[in-house]
Design a protein around this motif. Structure first.
Motif, mmCIF file in Angstrom:
data_model
loop_
_atom_site.group_PDB
_atom_site.id
_atom_site.type_symbol
_atom_site.label_atom_id
_atom_site.label_comp_id
_atom_site.label_asym_id
_atom_site.label_seq_id
_atom_site.Cartn_x
_atom_site.Cartn_y
_atom_site.Cartn_z
ATOM 1 N N THR A 119 7.226 -47.601 -9.768
ATOM 2 C CA THR A 119 7.008 -48.115 -11.117
ATOM 3 C C THR A 119 7.946 -49.294 -11.354
ATOM 4 O OG1 THR A 119 8.694 -46.716 -12.122
ATOM 5 C CG2 THR A 119 6.456 -45.801 -11.939
ATOM 6 N N ARG A 120 7.670 -50.037 -12.386
ATOM 7 C CA ARG A 120 8.547 -51.149 -12.755
ATOM 8 C C ARG A 120 9.981 -50.658 -12.971
ATOM 9 N NH1 ARG A 120 8.505 -55.903 -15.969
ATOM 10 N NH2 ARG A 120 10.442 -56.071 -17.139
ATOM 11 N N GLU A 121 10.105 -49.516 -13.636
ATOM 12 C CA GLU A 121 11.431 -48.960 -13.902
ATOM 13 C C GLU A 121 12.144 -48.621 -12.597
ATOM 14 O OE1 GLU A 121 13.396 -45.187 -16.337
ATOM 15 O OE2 GLU A 121 11.296 -45.688 -16.587
ATOM 16 N N GLN A 122 11.436 -47.984 -11.661
ATOM 17 C CA GLN A 122 12.044 -47.627 -10.375
ATOM 18 C C GLN A 122 12.430 -48.864 -9.588
ATOM 19 O OE1 GLN A 122 8.716 -45.291 -8.978
ATOM 20 N NE2 GLN A 122 9.800 -43.354 -9.302
ATOM 21 N N PHE A 123 11.558 -49.872 -9.599
ATOM 22 C CA PHE A 123 11.809 -51.098 -8.838
ATOM 23 C C PHE A 123 13.029 -51.831 -9.387
ATOM 24 C CE2 PHE A 123 10.744 -55.567 -7.654
ATOM 25 C CZ PHE A 123 10.705 -55.392 -6.287
ATOM 26 N N SER A 124 13.079 -52.004 -10.702
ATOM 27 C CA SER A 124 14.209 -52.699 -11.320
ATOM 28 C C SER A 124 15.509 -51.933 -11.101
ATOM 29 C CB SER A 124 13.962 -52.897 -12.815
ATOM 30 O OG SER A 124 12.837 -53.704 -13.038
ATOM 31 N N ALA A 125 15.440 -50.611 -11.201
ATOM 32 C CA ALA A 125 16.627 -49.794 -10.995
ATOM 33 C C ALA A 125 17.133 -49.911 -9.556
ATOM 34 C CB ALA A 125 16.324 -48.339 -11.329
ATOM 35 N N ALA A 126 16.194 -49.960 -8.595
ATOM 36 C CA ALA A 126 16.591 -50.097 -7.189
ATOM 37 C C ALA A 126 17.287 -51.434 -6.953
ATOM 38 C CB ALA A 126 15.366 -49.962 -6.289
ATOM 39 N N LEU A 127 16.751 -52.512 -7.546
ATOM 40 C CA LEU A 127 17.385 -53.822 -7.401
ATOM 41 C C LEU A 127 18.784 -53.831 -7.987
ATOM 42 C CD1 LEU A 127 14.444 -56.256 -8.295
ATOM 43 C CD2 LEU A 127 15.288 -55.645 -6.023
ATOM 44 N N THR A 128 18.928 -53.276 -9.185
ATOM 45 C CA THR A 128 20.227 -53.259 -9.850
ATOM 46 C C THR A 128 21.226 -52.403 -9.074
ATOM 47 O OG1 THR A 128 19.124 -53.542 -11.972
ATOM 48 C CG2 THR A 128 21.398 -52.803 -12.038
ATOM 49 N N SER A 129 20.744 -51.300 -8.511
ATOM 50 C CA SER A 129 21.617 -50.432 -7.720
ATOM 51 C C SER A 129 22.120 -51.141 -6.470
ATOM 52 C CB SER A 129 20.858 -49.159 -7.331
ATOM 53 O OG SER A 129 21.650 -48.325 -6.508
ATOM 54 N N LYS A 130 21.247 -51.923 -5.822
ATOM 55 C CA LYS A 130 21.632 -52.594 -4.572
ATOM 56 C C LYS A 130 22.505 -53.816 -4.808
ATOM 57 C CE LYS A 130 19.627 -54.792 -0.440
ATOM 58 N NZ LYS A 130 20.430 -54.085 0.568
ATOM 59 N N TYR A 131 22.116 -54.658 -5.787
ATOM 60 C CA TYR A 131 22.768 -55.952 -5.952
ATOM 61 C C TYR A 131 23.639 -56.077 -7.203
ATOM 62 C CZ TYR A 131 19.048 -57.271 -2.641
ATOM 63 O OH TYR A 131 18.187 -57.341 -1.585
ATOM 64 N N GLY A 132 23.540 -55.103 -8.117
ATOM 65 C CA GLY A 132 24.190 -55.244 -9.412
ATOM 66 C C GLY A 132 23.227 -55.874 -10.407
ATOM 67 N N PRO A 133 23.628 -55.974 -11.678
ATOM 68 C CA PRO A 133 22.744 -56.561 -12.695
ATOM 69 C C PRO A 133 22.369 -57.993 -12.349
ATOM 70 C CG PRO A 133 24.609 -55.440 -13.712
ATOM 71 C CD PRO A 133 24.903 -55.511 -12.248
ATOM 72 N N GLY A 134 21.104 -58.324 -12.513
ATOM 73 C CA GLY A 134 20.625 -59.668 -12.200
ATOM 74 C C GLY A 134 20.294 -60.444 -13.456
ATOM 75 N N GLN A 135 20.103 -61.737 -13.277
ATOM 76 C CA GLN A 135 19.626 -62.601 -14.354
ATOM 77 C C GLN A 135 18.113 -62.446 -14.408
ATOM 78 O OE1 GLN A 135 20.326 -66.732 -13.644
ATOM 79 N NE2 GLN A 135 19.914 -67.363 -15.751
ATOM 80 N N SER A 136 17.585 -61.974 -15.526
ATOM 81 C CA SER A 136 16.182 -61.573 -15.593
ATOM 82 C C SER A 136 15.401 -62.422 -16.575
ATOM 83 C CB SER A 136 16.073 -60.104 -16.004
ATOM 84 O OG SER A 136 16.760 -59.276 -15.092
ATOM 85 N N HIS A 137 14.138 -62.685 -16.210
ATOM 86 C CA HIS A 137 13.258 -63.512 -17.029
ATOM 87 C C HIS A 137 11.851 -62.943 -16.958
ATOM 88 C CE1 HIS A 137 16.347 -66.745 -16.669
ATOM 89 N NE2 HIS A 137 16.463 -66.235 -15.465
ATOM 90 N N TYR A 138 11.109 -63.119 -18.047
ATOM 91 C CA TYR A 138 9.675 -62.865 -18.008
ATOM 92 C C TYR A 138 8.966 -64.149 -18.404
ATOM 93 C CZ TYR A 138 5.018 -61.069 -18.655
ATOM 94 O OH TYR A 138 3.666 -60.870 -18.535
ATOM 95 N N LEU A 139 8.026 -64.581 -17.577
ATOM 96 C CA LEU A 139 7.293 -65.819 -17.824
ATOM 97 C C LEU A 139 5.863 -65.456 -18.184
ATOM 98 C CD1 LEU A 139 8.782 -67.690 -14.780
ATOM 99 C CD2 LEU A 139 9.449 -67.954 -17.157
ATOM 100 N N ALA A 140 5.573 -65.498 -19.486
ATOM 101 C CA ALA A 140 4.282 -65.042 -19.978
ATOM 102 C C ALA A 140 3.133 -65.890 -19.461
ATOM 103 C CB ALA A 140 4.285 -65.038 -21.503
ATOM 104 N N ASN A 141 3.381 -67.185 -19.215
ATOM 105 C CA ASN A 141 2.285 -68.067 -18.792
ATOM 106 C C ASN A 141 1.768 -67.717 -17.398
ATOM 107 O OD1 ASN A 141 4.758 -68.972 -17.756
ATOM 108 N ND2 ASN A 141 3.917 -71.003 -17.359
ATOM 109 N N THR A 142 2.606 -67.126 -16.556
ATOM 110 C CA THR A 142 2.178 -66.733 -15.210
ATOM 111 C C THR A 142 2.154 -65.222 -15.028
ATOM 112 O OG1 THR A 142 4.445 -66.895 -14.372
ATOM 113 C CG2 THR A 142 3.050 -68.857 -14.172
ATOM 114 N N GLY A 143 2.634 -64.474 -16.025
ATOM 115 C CA GLY A 143 2.721 -63.026 -15.887
ATOM 116 C C GLY A 143 3.701 -62.622 -14.805
ATOM 117 N N SER A 144 4.774 -63.398 -14.657
ATOM 118 C CA SER A 144 5.739 -63.178 -13.576
ATOM 119 C C SER A 144 7.061 -62.627 -14.116
ATOM 120 C CB SER A 144 6.027 -64.490 -12.836
ATOM 121 O OG SER A 144 4.856 -64.998 -12.252
#
Length: 270
Positions: A119-144
């Motif tokens: 899930t999105r929650e699991q994926f984001s949590a895995a990234l934060t666990s491995k690398y620490g908190p990241g700089q995060s963005h949501y781009l509505a025009n591309t859905g990215s």
């Protein structure tokens, strides 16, 4: 949820909401154990450790052309890029050209077709666990969704070529070989997005290492599945500096070849 919580969700709730820039020591960054500065053998070993069934599917050699003003030559071939397949992932790794040692300076992974996607929650949590908190963005025009880490103590240069958007999901400043050309062009133009991170002295050889993950989907649905993602780990300043060294090396080869040709010239009979 390990180390997920408020920081990541707060950054992802808005259409282009942004967390504080997150920096990390470059030697702590890797993609499944593949690190910048590795030799080809070390890269292969790391990918095999990730997936024993991984296979190298291509190995690209390259050369530089040059001329003595009359005749054309080329440098000896050197390792440019290798590609591996491992499970549902494709890996591409680029290596520095002569006169530098052939060590990795850019790594890309594309993962798709995961039959049990997190899930999105699991994926984001895995990234934060491995690398620490990241700089995060949501781009509505591309859905990215973009999550990014930058090298501690270095300017952040993984930016959009659009002056109105500081970070986007495109790899224009990351994906070799065009990334060097794009970065050098942005530097010559004193692009405002680089001035934001470098100040008045813009030199893209000063850029740091960047790690960027990109995946699709809505920004505020923690249960949305993530079967596909992209990730780049790139030494931006290093690839620019090494490319400059390579161009200077080829320029010297041309000068030496021209002198040799001129020294062999014979006075014609008139």
């Amino acid at each position: 949820m390990k180390a997920f919580g408020v920081l990541v969700f707060a950054a992802l709730m808005g259409s282009v909401a942004t967390a504080s820039a997150q920096t990390i020591s470059a030697n702590k960054l890797d993609i499944v154990g593949v690190k910048l500065g590795m030799t080809e053998a070390e890269v292969t070993s790391a990918i095999k450790a990730f997936d024993a069934g991984a296979k190298q599917v291509s190995r690209r050699m390259a050369h530089f052309p040059y001329s003595d003003g009359v005749n054309g030559f080329q440098t000896p071939a050197f390792l440019d890029e290798v590609e591996y397949r491992a499970g549902d992932s494709k890996f591409r790794v680029w290596f520095a050209a002569p006169p530098a040692e052939p060590r990795s300076y850019a790594i890309h992974r594309y993962s798709t077709g995961n039959k049990t996607p997190p899930t999105r929650e699991q994926f984001s949590a895995a990234l934060t666990s491995k690398y620490g908190p990241g700089q995060s963005h949501y781009l509505a025009n591309t859905g990215s969704n973009v999550m990014q880490w930058s090298e501690q103590g270095k300017p952040e240069c993984a930016v959009s070529t659009n002056a109105r958007v500081v970070v986007d999901s495109s790899p224009d400043t990351l994906l070799p070989p065009r990334a060097v050309e794009v970065l050098e062009g942005l530097g010559r133009a004193q692009h405002p997005n680089l001035r934001k991170t470098m100040g008045a002295s813009v030199d893209v050889a000063r850029c740091g290492v960047v790690l960027r993950y990109v995946w699709g989907g809505p920004e505020n649905n923690p249960t949305f599945p993530i079967p596909e993602f992209y990730v780049w780990l790139v030494d931006q300043g290093g690839m620019v500096a090494k490319n400059r060294q390579s161009m200077q090396w080829v320029k010297q080869l041309e000068a030496d070849a021209a002198r040799k040709r001129q020294g062999q010239g014979a006075t014609p009979k008139l």
